[in-house]
Write a protein that holds these residues in place. Structure first.
Motif, short mmCIF file in Angstrom:
data_model
loop_
_atom_site.label_atom_id
_atom_site.label_comp_id
_atom_site.label_asym_id
_atom_site.label_seq_id
_atom_site.Cartn_x
_atom_site.Cartn_y
_atom_site.Cartn_z
N UNK A 21 -7.25 10.39 6.34
CA UNK A 21 -6.41 9.30 6.80
C UNK A 21 -6.45 8.13 5.85
N UNK A 22 -5.27 7.55 5.54
CA UNK A 22 -5.18 6.37 4.70
C UNK A 22 -4.85 5.16 5.56
N UNK A 23 -5.55 4.06 5.34
CA UNK A 23 -5.24 2.81 6.03
C UNK A 23 -5.01 1.74 4.98
N UNK A 24 -3.87 1.04 5.11
CA UNK A 24 -3.53 -0.01 4.16
C UNK A 24 -3.75 -1.37 4.80
N UNK A 25 -4.55 -2.20 4.16
CA UNK A 25 -4.64 -3.59 4.59
C UNK A 25 -3.31 -4.28 4.23
N UNK A 26 -3.02 -5.43 4.81
CA UNK A 26 -1.69 -6.05 4.62
C UNK A 26 -1.27 -6.21 3.16
N UNK A 27 -2.20 -6.45 2.25
CA UNK A 27 -1.81 -6.68 0.86
C UNK A 27 -1.71 -5.43 0.01
N UNK A 28 -1.99 -4.26 0.58
CA UNK A 28 -2.06 -3.04 -0.23
C UNK A 28 -1.09 -1.96 0.24
N UNK A 29 -0.05 -2.34 0.94
CA UNK A 29 0.87 -1.34 1.49
C UNK A 29 1.64 -0.61 0.39
N UNK A 30 2.06 -1.33 -0.64
CA UNK A 30 2.83 -0.71 -1.72
C UNK A 30 1.99 0.34 -2.45
N UNK A 31 0.77 -0.01 -2.84
CA UNK A 31 -0.10 0.91 -3.55
C UNK A 31 -0.46 2.11 -2.67
N UNK A 32 -0.74 1.86 -1.40
CA UNK A 32 -1.10 2.95 -0.48
C UNK A 32 0.05 3.94 -0.33
N UNK A 33 1.28 3.43 -0.28
CA UNK A 33 2.44 4.32 -0.15
C UNK A 33 2.58 5.22 -1.37
N UNK A 34 2.28 4.69 -2.56
CA UNK A 34 2.34 5.51 -3.78
C UNK A 34 1.26 6.59 -3.77
N UNK A 35 0.05 6.22 -3.34
CA UNK A 35 -1.04 7.20 -3.24
C UNK A 35 -0.66 8.29 -2.24
N UNK A 36 -0.13 7.88 -1.11
CA UNK A 36 0.26 8.83 -0.06
C UNK A 36 1.32 9.81 -0.54
N UNK A 37 2.25 9.33 -1.35
CA UNK A 37 3.32 10.19 -1.85
C UNK A 37 2.76 11.36 -2.66
N UNK A 38 1.76 11.09 -3.50
CA UNK A 38 1.14 12.15 -4.29
C UNK A 38 0.39 13.13 -3.38
N UNK A 39 -0.36 12.62 -2.44
CA UNK A 39 -1.15 13.48 -1.55
C UNK A 39 -0.25 14.38 -0.71
N UNK A 40 0.83 13.82 -0.21
CA UNK A 40 1.76 14.61 0.61
C UNK A 40 2.40 15.71 -0.23
N UNK A 41 2.79 15.39 -1.46
CA UNK A 41 3.41 16.40 -2.33
C UNK A 41 2.45 17.54 -2.62
N UNK A 42 1.19 17.22 -2.93
CA UNK A 42 0.21 18.26 -3.20
C UNK A 42 -0.07 19.10 -1.97
N UNK A 43 -0.14 18.46 -0.82
CA UNK A 43 -0.41 19.19 0.43
C UNK A 43 0.71 20.17 0.74
#
Length: 384
Positions: A21-43
């Motif tokens: 599970x990924x949790x983004x604090x208010x200032x890190x939503x953009x970076x978390x979304x990019x990380x999530x995109x890679x993880x979802x693609x690999x999965x």
């Protein structure tokens, strides 16, 4: 050398030590979304039907300025990765009718609130904090606080098992938490990859290219660049006036150069942070006086608390040919609009870490990017 596993191999059998599970604090939503995109693609390549690994959360504020952390889905038994950007001052909240920009202290408090909101129900908590909180206050002189060391100990006491950070101002601060996992990572490969893509005639050959350290504190990072590229290294050292203190620091009197001639060569200068950029520009002007051809600057955190106009002039005058900075912390729209600024995307690198840790795999080959750098140089015909 241990080979870095292919990204899809991280999802062997489709299961890690626990659900991720990924949790983004208010200032890190953009970076978390990019990380999530890679993880979802690999999965999905491994047949896992997953739309996102991000767990909805927020840190609302009362009108008095008090805040709280809220996780909106169950996280019981999850392997949690909380992403925080303590440098994102674009986040704002209202307090007694006044709008305030969030400081590093505010972001750090929100991180602790979300850890509290997990209530000890997570299988494991890893904090991804690229810009390490309090890292510029890394050592004590006289009666001073040790913010970074104390924050790390506090996170350990709250149950955090791992911290992933990038280019810590002084990596020795990890000595404060010897029993907690802490990986300090350098985005060297990502910087070189971006340079090859953005500079058509980029040729890091010993005859045409040099790496210059802006001061003694940045020697290790620049020494690594020079070593993997097989080029010569020079350095500047800052001569300070220790009889005066200006803005909490002894002012720099001059930058003295040590090294061979830079005449007719492209030059690469790497540092951890560009704040006002004054020191970087001083070095740029000094190198131009010595006949340097093009000057490329790199800072993992190009925060630019000031100095954009000065860099505009330096670029227009041919002093600086480009500045490379990562997306690991907030970049202003004004900075992103500059022709001389090139963004280095590090989200895929973080995704490798997340996937590897989730499967309890070694991250040694991820931390050491030498094999990937050598393959990159070969691809562009730099080394046979």
């Amino acid at each position: 050398m241990q080979q870095q596993p292919n990204n899809t191999e991280f999802f062997i059998e489709g299961n890690g030590v626990a659900d991720m599970g990924l949790i983004a604090t208010p200032g890190a939503r953009e970076l978390t979304a990019l990380i999530d995109r890679h993880l979802v693609r690999w999965a999905k390549r491994k047949g896992m039907e997953k739309e996102t690994f991000i767990i909805p959360s927020e840190c609302p504020r009362f009108s008095s300025g008090d805040g709280k952390g809220l996780i909106k889905n169950t996280i019981r038994g999850d392997d949690l990765y909380i992403v925080v950007d303590v440098g994102n001052y674009s986040c704002k909240y209202t307090m007694f009718g006044h709008e305030n920009c969030m400081s590093p202290d505010d972001h750090y408090q929100d991180l602790k609130r979300l850890i509290q909101a997990a209530s000890g129900k997570a299988h494991r908590i890893t904090v991804i904090m690229p810009l390490l909180y309090g890292s510029r206050q890394h050592r004590r002189a006289y009666r001073e606080s040790l913010d970074c060391a104390y924050a790390l100990q506090e996170l350990q006491d709250m149950g955090v098992e791992n911290i992933i950070t990038f280019d810590a101002h002084d990596p020795r601060v990890s000595n404060a938490v010897p029993l907690m996992g802490m990986d300090n990572v350098m985005p060297t490969y990502q910087v070189l990859k971006t340079m090859f893509k953005s500079i058509p005639d980029f040729r890091p050959d010993p005859e045409d290219f040099m790496v210059i350290s802006p001061d003694e504190g940045a020697m290790n990072r620049n020494m690594y660049y020079a070593s993997v590229l097989g080029v010569n290294l020079g350095m500047f050292y800052k001569r300070r006036d220790y009889s005066r203190v200006v803005n909490g620091r002894n002012p720099i009197v001059a930058h003295e150069y040590l090294g061979e001639s830079v005449e007719g060569r492209d030059v690469f200068i790497a540092d951890d942070i560009i704040s006002s950029g004054e020191s970087m520009l001083d070095i740029g002007y000094e190198l131009k006086k010595r006949g340097a051809k093009r000057i490329f600057c790199n800072a993992t955190y190009a925060i630019f608390t000031g100095g954009l106009a000065e860099f505009d002039k330096a670029y227009a005058d041919g002093i600086i040919s480009g500045v490379y900075g990562s997306n690991l912390t907030y970049r202003t729209p004004e900075l992103l609009s500059r022709e001389w600024f090139h963004e280095v995307d590090v989200s895929k690198y973080i995704a490798y870490f997340v996937a590897a840790i989730n499967h309890d795999m070694s991250v040694g080959s991820i931390i050491d990017p030498n094999a990937k750098i050598q393959a990159l140089l070969k691809r562009y015909g730099v080394k046979e």
